[in-house]
Design an enzyme around this catalytic site. Structure first.
Site, short mmCIF file in Angstrom:
data_model
loop_
_atom_site.label_atom_id
_atom_site.label_comp_id
_atom_site.label_asym_id
_atom_site.label_seq_id
_atom_site.Cartn_x
_atom_site.Cartn_y
_atom_site.Cartn_z
N HIS A 116 0.89 -1.17 0.00
CA HIS A 116 0.00 0.00 0.00
C HIS A 116 0.92 1.22 0.00
CE1 HIS A 116 -2.75 -2.81 2.17
NE2 HIS A 116 -3.73 -2.11 1.61
N ASP A 132 2.18 2.01 3.51
CA ASP A 132 3.03 1.14 4.32
C ASP A 132 4.45 1.15 3.74
OD1 ASP A 132 0.61 -1.31 3.58
OD2 ASP A 132 2.37 -1.07 2.32
#
Ligand code: XLS
Ligand code: CA
Ligand code: CA
Length: 449
Positions: A109, A112
Site C-alpha cells: 500500500h 506502508d
C-alpha cells in the site's frame, strides 16, 4: 531464477539463510517440504504456477497490536523516530525477508511503503523517495512487484468511505492517492493494481444514498482506468471483494456481486477479481466457490492466500494451513489454465502470540508448502479420468440430441413441454458427491511426493 539475498547495512533476520527445499522427510522448520521451485507440475514449474508474493503491511508494519493491547513483536526496522530512516530500514528488512524466502513477488500500500506527509505534494514526494529505493532493491535482487494499492481506509478522512464518500472533497483526495499509487506501481513494473473497497459501503441505510454512491464508485474506477492506461499501465486492475468489516455492509460483497458490477459499468475489459480466501468465507461461501465464480466469468485475476477461523465473523488473516482448501483452490486455478499475471499473495499475519522473527518465515513456509501440496494433489485428481467423468458425465444429456438443441437455443418452452410429455417422469441420477469426496481424500492421503 533464484533471488539474490539482499544484504543491507543491518541484517534484520540474523542466523537465517535462504530457505531451501529439503523434501517431505526434513524436520527443519526453516526448509520447504513440498515447495520445490523448479519442480515441474502440469507443464510449468511450481514457481511459475504459484507466483507467491509477500505483503508489506502484515509483515513489516503491523506489530501484533489488537483492540485489547499493544504490539508484541520487537522489530529492529521500526526503531527510529525519523520517518525517512524508518521507511528505509523497513524496506531493507522487506527485501532481506523476501529474498531469503525466495519468493518472486511483493505487494504494497502507498503508506506502508512510504509515509503520509502533511500535504498531498509531500506525500507524493515521500512515495517517490521510496519508489526510487524500491527500484534499486528490485534491480539488485530480481524481486518483482505483483501489485500496488492505495490505503483509502485508515486515515479518519475516509471514515465514510473514499470514492463512495458523501463528500466530494474526500472523493477528490482519494483520487490523489490512487494517482500517486498508480504512478508508483507503473514505476516499479507492477503487474496488477488492486482496489480493496476498504470503507466503500455504509453503516446506516437511512442516511445513505446507495444509488449515488455506487455510481460514484464506478465513475472513480473508470477515471483510474483511464489514467492508468494513459501512463502506460498494461497490467490488470483488480477489485478485491469483501462482504463486511470495516463497514456494516460493503458494496463489493463477493465475487458474483463484483462481476455484475463490473459488467454493468463496462469495466470488465480492464478489471478482474483479487479473491481473498478469508473474505469469501466471511461472505458465507467457500474459498473455492468465489474462485470458481471468478474463473467462470473469465475474471479471476489474482488471489490473496490466507484463511479465516470458522468460529468467528471477522477477518483473521491466518496463514493457509488447510490442504483440503488449497487442493480445492488449485483445482479451480488449474482448470482455468493458471492464474495468468496474478499470483498468490499471502495477505496473512502471524498470530499476536507468535513473537519470534523466525515465526514469519515458518508461517510463509507453511503457506507455500500448503499451496504446493494443493497444486500437486489437484493436478493428480484432475488427471484421474474418474474426476472428469464424475462431473462432465452428469451433463452428458446436453452433449447431443435435444439437450444440445436446448443449449443452442433451438427449443421453445412448448417444445420442451412436448419432449417432457414424450419422455415421462425423469430417471433419478445419483450426484455421487460422497464418491468424489472420497476420491479427493484418497489423493490427499497419498501425499504430494
Ligand atoms: C483487508 C484487505 C487488504 C487488501 C489491500 O481486509 O485484505 O489488505 O488486500 O488493501
Ligand atoms: Ca483480509
Ligand atoms: Ca486482501
Amino acid at each position: 531464477m533464484s533471488r539474490t539475498v539482499f544484504k543491507g547495512d543491518t541484517e534484520y533476520f540474523p542466523g537465517i539463510g535462504q530457505i531451501q527445499f529439503e523434501g517431505p522427510e526434513s524436520d527443519n522448520p526453516l526448509a520447504f517440504k513440498a515447495y520445490d521451485r523448479e519442480r515441474r507440475v502440469a507443464g510449468k514449474t511450481m514457481e511459475e504456477h504459484l507466483r507467491f508474493a509477500v505483503c508489506y503491511w502484515h509483515n513489516f508494519c503491523a506489530t501484533g497490536a489488537d483492540p485489547f493491547g499493544p504490539g508484541t513483536r520487537d522489530q529492529a526496522w521500526a526503531r527510529s523516530s525519523d520517518p525517512v530512516q524508518m521507511a528505509r530500514k523497513r524496506m531493507d528488512a522487506a527485501f532481506e525477508f523476501c529474498t531469503k524466502l525466495n519468493v518472486p513477488f511483493w505487494c504494497f500500500h502507498d503508506f506502508d511503503m512510504a509515509w503520509e506527509g502533511a500535504s498531498i505534494d509531500e506525500s507524493d514526494a515521500n512515495i517517490q523517495t521510496m519508489v526510487d529505493l524500491a527500484n534499486e532493491r528490485q534491480a539488485e535482487t530480481g524481486m518483482k512487484l505483483l501489485w500496488g494499492t492505495a490505503n483509502l481506509f485508515s486515515n479518519p478522512r475516509y471514515m465514510n468511505g473514499a470514492s463512495t464518500n458523501p463528500s466530494f472533497d474526500v472523493v477528490a483526495y482519494a483520487a490523489s492517492q490512487v494517482k500517486a499509487a498508480l504512478d508508483a506501481t507503473v514505476a516499479l513494473g507492477g503487474q496488477n493494481y488492486v482496489f480493496w473497497g476498504g470503507r466503500e459501503g455504509y453503516a446506516y441505510l437511512q442516511n445513505t444514498d446507495t444509488r449515488r454512491e455506487l455510481q460514484h464508485l464506478a465513475m472513480f474506477l473508470d477515471k483510474a482506468r483511464e489514467y492508468g492506461r494513459s501512463i502506460g499501465f498494461e497490467g490488470t486492475f483488480l477489485i478485491e471483494p469483501k462482504p463486511m468489516e470495516p463497514m456494516y455492509h460493503q458494496y463489493d460483497f463477493d465475487a458474483q456481486t463484483v462481476i455484475g458490477f463490473l459488467r454493468h459499468h463496462g469495466l470488465d475489459g480492464d478489471f478482474k477479481l483479487n479473491v481473498e480466501a478469508n473474505h469469501a468465507t466471511l461472505a458465507g461461501h467457500t474459498f473455492a466457490h468465489d474462485l470458481q465464480m471468478g474463473a467462470d466469468a473469465g475474471l479471476l485475476g489474482s488471489i490473496d492466500a490466507n484463511m479465516g477461523n470458522p468460529q468467528n465473523g471477522w477477518d483473521t488473516d491466518q496463514f493457509p494451513s488447510s490442504i483440503y482448501d488449497t487442493v480445492h483452490a488449485m483445482m479451480v486455478v488449474l482448470k482455468m489454465g493458471g492464474i495468468g499475471s496474478g499470483g498468490l499473495n499471502f495477505d496473512a499475519k502471524v498470530r499476536r502470540e507468535s513473537t519470534d522473527l523466525s515465526d514469519m518465515f515458518i508461517a510463509h513456509i507453511g503457506g507455500m508448502d500448503c499451496f504446493a501440496r494443493g497444486l500437486i494433489i489437484a493436478d493428480r485428481i484432475l488427471a484421474d479420468q474418474r474426476s472428469s467423468d464424475l462431473r462432465d458425465g452428469r451433463y452428458a444429456s446436453f452433449d447431443s440430441g435435444d439437450g444440445k438443441r436446448f443449449e443452442n437455443g433451438e427449443l421453445s418452452l412448448t417444445d420442451l413441454r412436448d419432449i417432457a410429455v414424450a419422455t415421462g417422469e425423469p430417471e433419478l441420477v445419483s450426484g455421487k458427491q460422497e464418491l468424489y469426496e472420497n476420491l479427493i481424500n484418497d489423493y490427499i492421503v497419498r501425499g504430494a511426493s
